[in-house]
Structures are given as C-alpha cells and as structure tokens.
Design a protein around this motif. Structure first.
Motif, short mmCIF file in Angstrom:
data_model
loop_
_atom_site.label_atom_id
_atom_site.label_comp_id
_atom_site.label_asym_id
_atom_site.label_seq_id
_atom_site.Cartn_x
_atom_site.Cartn_y
_atom_site.Cartn_z
N TRP A 155 -4.81 11.10 -2.80
CA TRP A 155 -4.38 10.43 -4.02
C TRP A 155 -4.12 11.42 -5.15
O TRP A 155 -3.14 11.29 -5.88
CB TRP A 155 -5.41 9.38 -4.46
CG TRP A 155 -5.11 8.91 -5.85
CD1 TRP A 155 -5.87 9.08 -6.96
CD2 TRP A 155 -3.94 8.21 -6.31
NE1 TRP A 155 -5.25 8.56 -8.06
CE2 TRP A 155 -4.06 8.02 -7.68
CE3 TRP A 155 -2.79 7.75 -5.67
CZ2 TRP A 155 -3.11 7.38 -8.44
CZ3 TRP A 155 -1.82 7.11 -6.44
CH2 TRP A 155 -1.99 6.92 -7.80
N LEU B 243 4.17 1.93 -6.49
CA LEU B 243 2.85 1.51 -6.97
C LEU B 243 2.75 0.01 -7.24
O LEU B 243 1.68 -0.49 -7.57
CB LEU B 243 2.46 2.29 -8.23
CG LEU B 243 2.20 3.78 -8.03
CD1 LEU B 243 1.87 4.46 -9.37
CD2 LEU B 243 1.08 4.02 -7.03
N HIS B 244 3.88 -0.70 -7.12
CA HIS B 244 3.86 -2.15 -7.37
C HIS B 244 3.00 -2.87 -6.33
O HIS B 244 3.07 -2.58 -5.15
CB HIS B 244 5.29 -2.72 -7.33
CG HIS B 244 5.35 -4.20 -7.47
ND1 HIS B 244 5.05 -4.85 -8.65
CD2 HIS B 244 5.63 -5.18 -6.57
CE1 HIS B 244 5.16 -6.15 -8.47
NE2 HIS B 244 5.51 -6.38 -7.23
N ARG B 245 2.18 -3.80 -6.80
CA ARG B 245 1.36 -4.61 -5.90
C ARG B 245 1.67 -6.08 -6.14
O ARG B 245 1.65 -6.54 -7.28
CB ARG B 245 -0.13 -4.41 -6.17
CG ARG B 245 -0.63 -3.01 -5.93
CD ARG B 245 -0.90 -2.77 -4.45
NE ARG B 245 -1.32 -1.41 -4.23
CZ ARG B 245 -0.49 -0.38 -4.00
NH1 ARG B 245 0.79 -0.58 -3.98
NH2 ARG B 245 -0.96 0.82 -3.79
N GLN C 88 -1.73 -8.33 -2.24
CA GLN C 88 -2.08 -6.98 -1.78
C GLN C 88 -3.38 -6.50 -2.41
O GLN C 88 -3.85 -7.08 -3.38
CB GLN C 88 -0.95 -6.00 -2.10
CG GLN C 88 0.28 -6.22 -1.23
CD GLN C 88 1.40 -5.28 -1.61
OE1 GLN C 88 1.73 -5.16 -2.79
NE2 GLN C 88 1.99 -4.63 -0.63
N GLU D 113 -6.27 -4.46 -4.44
CA GLU D 113 -6.37 -4.07 -5.84
C GLU D 113 -5.92 -2.62 -6.05
O GLU D 113 -6.09 -1.79 -5.16
CB GLU D 113 -7.83 -4.17 -6.30
CG GLU D 113 -8.23 -5.53 -6.82
CD GLU D 113 -7.51 -5.90 -8.10
OE1 GLU D 113 -7.65 -5.17 -9.10
OE2 GLU D 113 -6.81 -6.93 -8.10
N GLN D 114 -5.41 -2.33 -7.22
CA GLN D 114 -5.07 -0.95 -7.56
C GLN D 114 -6.29 -0.29 -8.20
O GLN D 114 -7.06 -0.95 -8.90
CB GLN D 114 -3.95 -0.93 -8.60
CG GLN D 114 -2.59 -1.18 -8.05
CD GLN D 114 -1.54 -1.12 -9.15
OE1 GLN D 114 -1.73 -1.74 -10.19
NE2 GLN D 114 -0.48 -0.39 -8.93
N SER D 115 -6.42 1.00 -8.00
CA SER D 115 -7.46 1.74 -8.70
C SER D 115 -7.02 1.87 -10.16
O SER D 115 -5.85 1.64 -10.49
CB SER D 115 -7.64 3.13 -8.10
OG SER D 115 -6.51 3.93 -8.40
N GLU E 253 -4.17 4.38 -10.48
CA GLU E 253 -2.92 3.83 -9.95
C GLU E 253 -2.29 2.89 -10.97
O GLU E 253 -1.10 2.94 -11.24
CB GLU E 253 -3.17 3.01 -8.67
CG GLU E 253 -3.16 3.78 -7.39
CD GLU E 253 -3.35 2.85 -6.20
OE1 GLU E 253 -2.50 2.90 -5.29
OE2 GLU E 253 -4.33 2.09 -6.18
N ARG E 254 -3.12 2.03 -11.54
CA ARG E 254 -2.63 1.05 -12.51
C ARG E 254 -2.08 1.76 -13.76
O ARG E 254 -1.05 1.37 -14.28
CB ARG E 254 -3.75 0.07 -12.88
CG ARG E 254 -3.24 -1.19 -13.53
CD ARG E 254 -4.26 -2.32 -13.59
NE ARG E 254 -5.57 -1.93 -14.06
CZ ARG E 254 -6.65 -1.79 -13.30
NH1 ARG E 254 -6.57 -2.00 -12.00
NH2 ARG E 254 -7.80 -1.44 -13.82
N TYR F 153 1.28 3.22 -12.83
CA TYR F 153 2.22 2.12 -12.65
C TYR F 153 2.68 1.57 -14.00
O TYR F 153 3.89 1.40 -14.25
CB TYR F 153 1.58 1.00 -11.82
CG TYR F 153 2.42 -0.24 -11.71
CD1 TYR F 153 3.58 -0.26 -10.93
CD2 TYR F 153 2.08 -1.41 -12.39
CE1 TYR F 153 4.37 -1.39 -10.82
CE2 TYR F 153 2.86 -2.55 -12.30
CZ TYR F 153 4.01 -2.53 -11.51
OH TYR F 153 4.79 -3.66 -11.42
#
Length: 171
Positions: free
Chosen positions: A92, A118-120, A124, A126-128, A131-132, A135
């Motif tokens: 990462w 990075l879109h969720r 899907q 959760e983003q860390s 990541e969020r 994004y």
C-alpha cells in the motif's frame, strides 16, 4: 515559443490548474520585488481553500501550471472512470505514493485513474483512512476541473462524476 511568451497567455480571470493545488483563478498579474529582483507574478486565488498563490510568470510552465483541460480531455477522463480498476499488488505505501504523484501531476487523466482505482461501491470492502484521503483528494480535483471546464456548479459536476462511477450514465 519561449517560456515567457507561453506564460503571458494567461490573463486575469482565467482558470488555471496548478498541479499541487488544482483549479484556481488568476486574480491579477503584479510586479513584486523579491530579493532585490523585480518579478512579474501571477496572483492565483483558490477560493475553496481560502488560499492565494503567487507564481513568477517566468516559472509558470516549469512548475506545470496549465490552462483548464479541453472538453475532449474531460470526456476521456470520464471514459477512464468507466474502466475497470487497475490495482497493483504492490504494498500500500508504494501504491499510495504513486497515487499521490498522479494527483499532484495535475494531469486530469491520471487523476481520473486514481478516482477509478480507489472508488468503492456500497457492496465493496471499507476503505482505509489513507485510501479515503487519496480518493477524496483526487475526486475533488477532478470535480473542480470538470465544473470549471463545463461552466457548472461543483455540486452538478459531482453528481455527473458519481453517475459515471455508478455506471448510470452513458455520457
């Protein structure tokens, strides 16, 4: 075409993209004395961030300052959003560094790639936090430029980007 010639293509009230900060508007072109030298400076306002940046006109192109993307490039960025996420299997920290570089490149297609990767969707994982953060930074840069290019409010541009990401629009 020389660098100074290119720099003077920017005029007050023009929207420009400064790679590290995104879309801003040139408020004025002033002369300022810095370390005993008279320098011509672009005064760029980033209203959303409540920030003003002064860029020597002679350095504008070398720092990557550019006009807004064309409608064609915005279209390509939207196409990029529709593609499948390409997530490398690298650690990462390495991927985060690459995403950060793409966001700060100021290149709209590269920024769209980060948003796509990075879109969720709701179903899907959760983003860390990091990541969020990346994004949201990429999404904000993309949305601001789409809004400025299309002459629409950021909210409308955000809806359009969301629709493309959700696959509900055939734009």
């Amino acid at each position: 075409m020389s660098k100074t010639k290119k720099a003077t293509e920017f005029r007050p009230n023009d929207f420009v993209v400064y790679p590290a900060h995104g879309v801003g508007r040139i408020v004025s072109i002033d002369e300022q004395e810095v370390a005993g030298l008279r320098l011509e400076m672009f005064v760029i306002s980033f209203d959303k961030d409540k920030m003003t940046l002064r860029v020597p006109t002679s350095k504008a192109s070398s720092v990557g300052m550019r006009p807004l993307s064309s409608a064609d490039v915005v279209g390509k960025a939207m196409e990029t959003l529709k593609g499948r996420a390409r997530v490398k299997r690298a650690m990462w920290s390495r991927r985060a560094q690459e995403y950060e570089q793409k966001i700060n490149s100021g290149d709209l297609i590269s920024i769209a790639e980060v948003v796509r990767d990075l879109h969720r969707s709701d179903d899907q994982r959760e983003q860390s936090y990091s990541e969020r953060q990346l994004y949201e930074a990429a999404l904000e840069r993309l949305t601001r430029e789409v809004a400025a290019v299309n002459g629409i409010e950021e909210g409308k541009a955000q809806e359009h980007v969301d629709d493309v990401l959700g696959g509900r629009v055939a734009a």
